[in-house]
Design a protein around this motif. Structure first.
Motif, PDB file in Angstrom:
ATOM      1  N   CYS A  46      -5.704  -9.695  -2.609  1.00 28.54           N
ATOM      2  CA  CYS A  46      -5.395  -8.358  -3.142  1.00 28.54           C
ATOM      3  C   CYS A  46      -6.675  -7.636  -3.562  1.00 28.54           C
ATOM      4  O   CYS A  46      -6.782  -6.418  -3.398  1.00 28.54           O
ATOM      5  CB  CYS A  46      -4.428  -8.458  -4.320  1.00 28.54           C
TER       6      CYS A  46
ATOM      7  N   GLY B  58      -1.624   3.772  -1.959  1.00 25.04           N
ATOM      8  CA  GLY B  58      -3.053   3.496  -1.871  1.00 25.04           C
ATOM      9  C   GLY B  58      -3.601   3.797  -0.487  1.00 25.04           C
ATOM     10  O   GLY B  58      -2.874   4.207   0.420  1.00 25.04           O
TER      11      GLY B  58
ATOM     12  N   LYS C 203      -4.275  -1.773 -10.826  1.00 26.00           N
ATOM     13  CA  LYS C 203      -3.649  -1.562  -9.517  1.00 26.00           C
ATOM     14  C   LYS C 203      -3.719  -2.835  -8.675  1.00 26.00           C
ATOM     15  O   LYS C 203      -2.764  -3.161  -7.973  1.00 26.00           O
ATOM     16  CB  LYS C 203      -4.326  -0.405  -8.786  1.00 26.00           C
TER      17      LYS C 203
ATOM     18  N   SER D 190     -10.060  -0.175  -6.027  1.00 28.52           N
ATOM     19  CA  SER D 190      -9.020   0.180  -6.980  1.00 28.52           C
ATOM     20  C   SER D 190      -9.328  -0.406  -8.357  1.00 28.52           C
ATOM     21  O   SER D 190     -10.141  -1.309  -8.501  1.00 28.52           O
ATOM     22  CB  SER D 190      -7.667  -0.340  -6.499  1.00 28.52           C
ATOM     23  N   ARG D 191      -8.626   0.107  -9.345  1.00 22.77           N
ATOM     24  CA  ARG D 191      -8.777  -0.417 -10.695  1.00 22.77           C
ATOM     25  C   ARG D 191      -8.076  -1.766 -10.808  1.00 22.77           C
ATOM     26  O   ARG D 191      -7.215  -2.102 -10.003  1.00 22.77           O
ATOM     27  CB  ARG D 191      -8.184   0.576 -11.690  1.00 22.77           C
TER      28      ARG D 191
ATOM     29  N   SER E 187       0.825  -1.208   0.000  1.00 20.36           N
ATOM     30  CA  SER E 187       0.000   0.000   0.000  1.00 20.36           C
ATOM     31  C   SER E 187       0.860   1.259   0.000  1.00 20.36           C
ATOM     32  O   SER E 187       0.537   2.239  -0.672  1.00 20.36           O
ATOM     33  CB  SER E 187      -0.933  -0.009   1.208  1.00 20.36           C
TER      34      SER E 187
ATOM     35  N   PHE F 252      -7.503  -4.120  -1.737  1.00 23.60           N
ATOM     36  CA  PHE F 252      -7.570  -2.917  -2.574  1.00 23.60           C
ATOM     37  C   PHE F 252      -8.891  -2.919  -3.349  1.00 23.60           C
ATOM     38  O   PHE F 252      -8.912  -2.846  -4.580  1.00 23.60           O
ATOM     39  CB  PHE F 252      -6.369  -2.880  -3.527  1.00 23.60           C
TER      40      PHE F 252
ATOM     41  N   LEU G  96       2.342   1.594  -3.556  1.00 21.84           N
ATOM     42  CA  LEU G  96       1.343   2.004  -4.541  1.00 21.84           C
ATOM     43  C   LEU G  96       0.633   3.303  -4.163  1.00 21.84           C
ATOM     44  O   LEU G  96      -0.206   3.788  -4.923  1.00 21.84           O
ATOM     45  CB  LEU G  96       0.298   0.893  -4.727  1.00 21.84           C
TER      46      LEU G  96
ATOM     47  N   LEU H 203      -1.067  -5.103 -10.074  1.00 23.06           N
ATOM     48  CA  LEU H 203       0.248  -4.646  -9.636  1.00 23.06           C
ATOM     49  C   LEU H 203       0.476  -4.983  -8.161  1.00 23.06           C
ATOM     50  O   LEU H 203       1.578  -5.398  -7.775  1.00 23.06           O
ATOM     51  CB  LEU H 203       0.386  -3.135  -9.874  1.00 23.06           C
ATOM     52  N   ALA H 204      -0.574  -4.837  -7.353  1.00 22.42           N
ATOM     53  CA  ALA H 204      -0.475  -5.212  -5.939  1.00 22.42           C
ATOM     54  C   ALA H 204      -0.205  -6.710  -5.801  1.00 22.42           C
ATOM     55  O   ALA H 204       0.586  -7.134  -4.954  1.00 22.42           O
ATOM     56  CB  ALA H 204      -1.750  -4.829  -5.201  1.00 22.42           C
TER      57      ALA H 204
END
Length: 104
Positions: free
Chosen positions: A72, A29, A83, A79-80, A24, A76, A27, A86-87
């Motif tokens: 994930c 976030g 993202k 989130s898109r 987090s 998140f 990113l 990527l996480a």
């Protein structure tokens, strides 16, 4: 050798929670501790189920990847997809690095 599932779970839970916090931060976030705790519970409970129900290594690996991706998505949530993906990659890489560092 005895493996205590409760200690194993607590260690995994704390490491996974730390990893979600680090991901987090990387990113930039939101830091939703409740979501991170639920996601960490998902990722920490998977190795326990592997100990209880050993099976095919390839299937276990695939299910493990799905469990981490689901975690994930939980961590998140708003989130898109990029993202979350990527996480997932960051969490997996950091988890591998942490595991190797602890073993070494």
């Amino acid at each position: 050798m005895k493996i205590y599932a409760d200690i194993f779970f607590i260690v995994n839970l704390s490491m996974d929670l730390l990893l979600f916090l680090i991901v987090s931060l990387i990113l930039r976030g939101e830091k939703k501790l409740g979501r991170f705790l639920v996601a960490s519970t998902v990722t920490a409970s998977f190795p326990i189920t592997q100990l209880i129900f050993p099976g095919n290594e390839k299937i276990s690996f695939f299910i493990g990847l799905l469990a981490v991706f689901a975690a994930c998505m939980i961590a998140f949530y708003n989130s898109r997809f990029i993202k979350i993906s990527l996480a997932f990659v960051l969490f997996s890489l950091l988890s591998s690095a942490l595991s190797e560092g602890l073993v070494a």
